[in-house]
Structure formats: structure tokens, C-alpha cells
Design an enzyme around this catalytic site. Structure first.
Site, PDB file in Angstrom:
ATOM      1  N   LYS A  13       0.842  -1.219   0.000  1.00 33.46           N
ATOM      2  CA  LYS A  13       0.000   0.000   0.000  1.00 33.46           C
ATOM      3  C   LYS A  13       0.873   1.264   0.000  1.00 33.46           C
ATOM      4  O   LYS A  13       0.653   2.179  -0.785  1.00 33.46           O
ATOM      5  CB  LYS A  13      -0.932   0.022   1.229  1.00 33.46           C
ATOM      6  N   ARG A  88     -10.007   0.206   8.839  1.00 32.74           N
ATOM      7  CA  ARG A  88      -9.484  -1.118   9.155  1.00 32.74           C
ATOM      8  C   ARG A  88     -10.490  -1.970   9.907  1.00 32.74           C
ATOM      9  O   ARG A  88     -10.200  -3.130  10.222  1.00 32.74           O
ATOM     10  CB  ARG A  88      -8.277  -0.959  10.080  1.00 32.74           C
ATOM     11  N   ARG A 127      11.757  -5.618   5.220  1.00 34.94           N
ATOM     12  CA  ARG A 127      11.479  -4.232   4.838  1.00 34.94           C
ATOM     13  C   ARG A 127      12.351  -3.224   5.603  1.00 34.94           C
ATOM     14  O   ARG A 127      12.616  -3.375   6.794  1.00 34.94           O
ATOM     15  CB  ARG A 127      10.019  -3.912   5.125  1.00 34.94           C
ATOM     16  N   ARG A 154      11.191  -1.182  11.034  1.00 31.88           N
ATOM     17  CA  ARG A 154      10.071  -0.720  11.862  1.00 31.88           C
ATOM     18  C   ARG A 154       9.913  -1.638  13.062  1.00 31.88           C
ATOM     19  O   ARG A 154      10.099  -2.844  12.941  1.00 31.88           O
ATOM     20  CB  ARG A 154       8.785  -0.768  11.010  1.00 31.88           C
TER      21      ARG A 154
HETATM   22  P1  AP5 Z   1       4.796  -1.566   1.892  1.00 30.36           P
HETATM   23  O1  AP5 Z   1       4.468  -0.737   0.697  1.00 30.36           O
HETATM   24  O2  AP5 Z   1       5.548  -0.936   3.009  1.00 30.36           O
HETATM   25  O3  AP5 Z   1       3.478  -2.317   2.427  1.00 30.36           O
HETATM   26  P2  AP5 Z   1       2.208  -1.760   3.227  1.00 30.36           P
HETATM   27  O4  AP5 Z   1       1.011  -2.424   2.620  1.00 30.36           O
HETATM   28  O5  AP5 Z   1       2.225  -0.273   3.287  1.00 30.36           O
HETATM   29  O6  AP5 Z   1       2.490  -2.420   4.632  1.00 30.36           O
HETATM   30  P3  AP5 Z   1       2.373  -1.825   6.111  1.00 30.36           P
HETATM   31  O7  AP5 Z   1       3.159  -2.757   6.988  1.00 30.36           O
HETATM   32  O8  AP5 Z   1       2.758  -0.376   6.130  1.00 30.36           O
HETATM   33  O9  AP5 Z   1       0.888  -1.998   6.373  1.00 30.36           O
HETATM   34  P4  AP5 Z   1       0.199  -1.998   7.737  1.00 30.36           P
HETATM   35  O10 AP5 Z   1      -1.200  -1.887   7.288  1.00 30.36           O
HETATM   36  O11 AP5 Z   1       0.520  -3.138   8.609  1.00 30.36           O
HETATM   37  O12 AP5 Z   1       0.872  -0.774   8.515  1.00 30.36           O
HETATM   38  P5  AP5 Z   1       0.378   0.701   8.827  1.00 30.36           P
HETATM   39  O13 AP5 Z   1       1.566   1.561   8.809  1.00 30.36           O
HETATM   40  O14 AP5 Z   1      -0.802   1.067   8.014  1.00 30.36           O
HETATM   41  O15 AP5 Z   1       5.615  -2.846   1.356  1.00 30.36           O
HETATM   42  C1  AP5 Z   1       6.143  -3.795   2.272  1.00 30.36           C
HETATM   43  C2  AP5 Z   1       7.535  -4.278   1.790  1.00 30.36           C
HETATM   44  O16 AP5 Z   1       7.368  -4.997   0.565  1.00 30.36           O
HETATM   45  C3  AP5 Z   1       8.523  -3.130   1.481  1.00 30.36           C
HETATM   46  O17 AP5 Z   1       9.825  -3.550   1.817  1.00 30.36           O
HETATM   47  C4  AP5 Z   1       8.390  -2.956  -0.044  1.00 30.36           C
HETATM   48  O18 AP5 Z   1       9.567  -2.417  -0.609  1.00 30.36           O
HETATM   49  C5  AP5 Z   1       8.126  -4.391  -0.483  1.00 30.36           C
HETATM   50  N1  AP5 Z   1       7.294  -4.478  -1.680  1.00 30.36           N
HETATM   51  C6  AP5 Z   1       6.262  -3.663  -2.047  1.00 30.36           C
HETATM   52  N2  AP5 Z   1       5.732  -4.068  -3.222  1.00 30.36           N
HETATM   53  C7  AP5 Z   1       6.449  -5.173  -3.588  1.00 30.36           C
HETATM   54  C8  AP5 Z   1       6.379  -6.044  -4.709  1.00 30.36           C
HETATM   55  N3  AP5 Z   1       5.473  -5.874  -5.683  1.00 30.36           N
HETATM   56  N4  AP5 Z   1       7.247  -7.085  -4.750  1.00 30.36           N
HETATM   57  C9  AP5 Z   1       8.164  -7.266  -3.774  1.00 30.36           C
HETATM   58  N5  AP5 Z   1       8.300  -6.464  -2.697  1.00 30.36           N
HETATM   59  C10 AP5 Z   1       7.447  -5.435  -2.611  1.00 30.36           C
HETATM   60  O19 AP5 Z   1      -0.154   0.563  10.340  1.00 30.36           O
HETATM   61  C11 AP5 Z   1       0.746   0.283  11.392  1.00 30.36           C
HETATM   62  C12 AP5 Z   1      -0.010   0.129  12.699  1.00 30.36           C
HETATM   63  O20 AP5 Z   1      -0.670   1.361  13.031  1.00 30.36           O
HETATM   64  C13 AP5 Z   1      -1.117  -0.927  12.719  1.00 30.36           C
HETATM   65  O21 AP5 Z   1      -0.610  -2.229  12.960  1.00 30.36           O
HETATM   66  C14 AP5 Z   1      -1.978  -0.393  13.892  1.00 30.36           C
HETATM   67  O22 AP5 Z   1      -1.366  -0.690  15.124  1.00 30.36           O
HETATM   68  C15 AP5 Z   1      -1.911   1.106  13.689  1.00 30.36           C
HETATM   69  N6  AP5 Z   1      -3.006   1.617  12.832  1.00 30.36           N
HETATM   70  C16 AP5 Z   1      -2.850   2.229  11.617  1.00 30.36           C
HETATM   71  N7  AP5 Z   1      -4.049   2.541  11.094  1.00 30.36           N
HETATM   72  C17 AP5 Z   1      -4.978   2.111  11.976  1.00 30.36           C
HETATM   73  C18 AP5 Z   1      -6.395   2.112  11.969  1.00 30.36           C
HETATM   74  N8  AP5 Z   1      -7.084   2.619  10.922  1.00 30.36           N
HETATM   75  N9  AP5 Z   1      -7.041   1.559  13.033  1.00 30.36           N
HETATM   76  C19 AP5 Z   1      -6.350   1.054  14.078  1.00 30.36           C
HETATM   77  N10 AP5 Z   1      -4.999   1.021  14.147  1.00 30.36           N
HETATM   78  C20 AP5 Z   1      -4.316   1.541  13.100  1.00 30.36           C
HETATM   79 MG    MG Z   2       2.417   1.145   4.842  1.00 31.66          MG
END
Ligand code: AP5
Ligand code: MG
Length: 226
Positions: A13, A88, A127, A154
Site C-alpha cells: 500500500k 481497518r 522491509r 520498523r
Molecule cells: P509496503 O508498501 O511498506 O506495504 P504496506 O502495505 O504499506 O504495509 P504496512 O506494513 O505499512 O501496512 P500496515 O497496514 O501493517 O501498517 P500501517 O503503517 O498502516 O511494502 C512492504 C515491503 O514490501 C517493502 O519492503 C516494499 O519495498 C516491499 N514491496 C512492495 N511491493 C512489492 C512487490 N510488488 N514485490 C516485492 N516487494 C514489494 O499501520 C501500522 C499500525 O498502526 C497498525 O498495525 C496499527 O497498530 C496502527 N493503525 C494504523 N491505522 C490504523 C487504523 N485505521 N485503526 C487502528 N490502528 C491503526
Molecule cells: Mg504502509
């Protein structure tokens, strides 16, 4: 253009949102990045959120809805935005419907990046992220393209947090997709190709009208000719 990126932790994402932001020139609203910025700034919210993120659990709906309400009311969101990490849970999705309605907006597309769990585990464990601008990079990248910072892991990519993150996604976030499927907004994209291949598909989906939009236009045409 209002876009919603949907997918499991590690599905890409943030990677694709970064590309979309460059292409369309609209802000990327990433609730995880916003929480990490609060943690880094040492705010009260950051202090509350830090152990929750580190354990891979979700911050409360009430807090998250408040954060997003505030962010969407800012002027830079007026021309459009890319939402990543919200909603989410089903209550967050319902609150976002109300909020979008109040703002007179609707989503043009929900882009679902589909990646099998074993690939997610592999991606998250390798990552790297920029501690300054939060861009994400694959393993073995040396420095941030945007600002040259040394990349770090992270907290929630440590092995003890990765599985709980995927489990809570399966339990609480998978039902959110049905919410949008009913509106004909979802484009499913196989997220397993190269980043450039996925970007081409994401751009094509973002640039074409959704089934929901086609139905709305057809309804409009019928009512004009009736
Ligand atoms: P990346 O693009 O970083 O993936 P992502 O989908 O953004 O993954 P996240 O871990 O950021 O998602 P998340 O939903 O767990 O975390 P968030 O920050 O939202 O890609 C991942 C890796 O793969 C990278 O190394 C990239 O280079 C590689 N990659 C990408 N595309 C590729 C491809 N095609 N092929 C190979 N490799 C590839 O949330 C974090 C925390 O915040 C949550 O756990 C929760 O505690 C809290 N939080 C956030 N939002 C909420 C909410 N709405 N409600 C409650 N808690 C929340
Ligand atoms: Mg992300």
C-alpha cells in the site's frame, strides 16, 4: 480523485501510494505513518499508541476516526487524496461513509492489493523504512532516495509483531472489503509482480471508472432520457 488502498500488512500500500502521490499530485493519508509521527514527536497520543503498534494490535476506532476526520478537513485534501490504512474495521468504514458524505465526497476506486500470507511474512521481515519521510524500501537498500537518510527496521516488523498484525487483519479488516464490494468500487490486483508491474496495474485501475461509477452514469443517462 479519491482513492482507497486496501490490503494486508506488507501488501504494498505504502509503495503504491507513493507512486500515486507522484502521479496525481494528491496527498497520501497513511494512518500508520501519522501514528508513527506522533510517537516520534512524543505526544500524548504517541505515548498511548506506541505499545499498541509495537504489539501489532489496533488503536481504538474512536481515536482513529477522530484523526481521519481532522486530516480530511484540511485544504490540501480538497482536490483528492489517497487513503492507506483506514478504514481497518467495519465501524471505521461506516464512520468514513458518514464523513465522506458530510464533505460531499466519494471514493472513485478501492484498490485491493492481493498478496499471499507467506509473501507478506517474507516482505515484512526484510522491509526497511526511512525514519525521516517514512518511505519503504526492499531489503538491502542503503539509503532513502528522497532524503539520503540511513534506513531502519520498523518496530512492528520484528517477528513477534508480524503474525499478530496479519491475524488481526484477517479478523477485523477482511470484512471491510465486503463493505466496498457492494458499492462496485473494488479493483482486485495480484500484488505479486515487480513493483513497476503492480504500479502499471494500479494506475490503470485508478484511471478507469469503477463498476459503481458506470452504473451511476447509466442511471443518470436513463433518467435524462426518461
Ligand atoms: P509496503 O508498501 O511498506 O506495504 P504496506 O502495505 O504499506 O504495509 P504496512 O506494513 O505499512 O501496512 P500496515 O497496514 O501493517 O501498517 P500501517 O503503517 O498502516 O511494502 C512492504 C515491503 O514490501 C517493502 O519492503 C516494499 O519495498 C516491499 N514491496 C512492495 N511491493 C512489492 C512487490 N510488488 N514485490 C516485492 N516487494 C514489494 O499501520 C501500522 C499500525 O498502526 C497498525 O498495525 C496499527 O497498530 C496502527 N493503525 C494504523 N491505522 C490504523 C487504523 N485505521 N485503526 C487502528 N490502528 C491503526
Ligand atoms: Mg504502509
Amino acid at each position: 480523485m479519491n482513492l482507497l488502498l486496501y490490503g494486508a500488512p506488507g501488501s504494498g500500500k505504502g509503495t503504491q501510494a507513493n507512486m500515486l502521490r507522484g502521479h496525481f499530485g494528491i496527498p497520501h493519508i497513511a494512518t500508520g505513518d501519522m501514528l508513527r509521527a506522533e510517537i516520534q514527536a512524543g505526544t500524548e497520543l504517541g505515548r498511548q499508541a506506541q505499545p499498541i503498534l509495537a504489539a501489532g494490535r489496533y488503536v481504538s476506532d474512536e481515536i482513529m476516526i477522530g484523526i481521519v476526520r481532522h486530516r480530511l478537513s484540511e485544504p490540501d485534501c480538497q482536490p483528492g487524496f489517497i487513503m492507506d490504512g483506514f478504514p481497518r474495521t467495519v465501524p471505521q468504514a461506516e464512520a468514513l461513509d458518514d464523513l465522506m458524505g458530510d464533505l460531499g465526497k466519494r471514493f472513485d476506486r478501492v484498490i485491493y492489493l492481493m498478496v499471499p500470507v507467506e509473501d507478506l511474512l517474507h516482505r515484512l521481515s526484510g522491509r526497511l523504512v526511512c525514519p525521516v519521510c517514512q518511505r519503504t524500501y526492499p531489503p538491502a537498500t542503503e539509503a532513502c532516495d528522497a532524503d539520503g537518510s540511513t534506513l531502519v527496521q520498523r518496530d512492528d516488523d520484528k517477528p513477534e509483531a508480524v503474525r499478530p498484525r496479519i491475524e488481526i487483519y484477517l479478523e477485523k479488516t477482511v470484512p471491510v472489503l465486503d463493505h466496498y464490494r457492494g458499492e462496485g468500487l473494488v479493483s482486485e490486483i495480484d500484488g505479486r509482480g515487480t513493483i513497476d508491474e503492480i504500479s502499471r496495474q494500479v494506475l490503470a485501475a485508478a484511471s478507469s471508472p469503477s463498476n459503481g461509477e458506470v452504473a451511476r452514469r447509466a442511471g443518470g443517462a436513463e433518467s435524462k432520457t426518461a
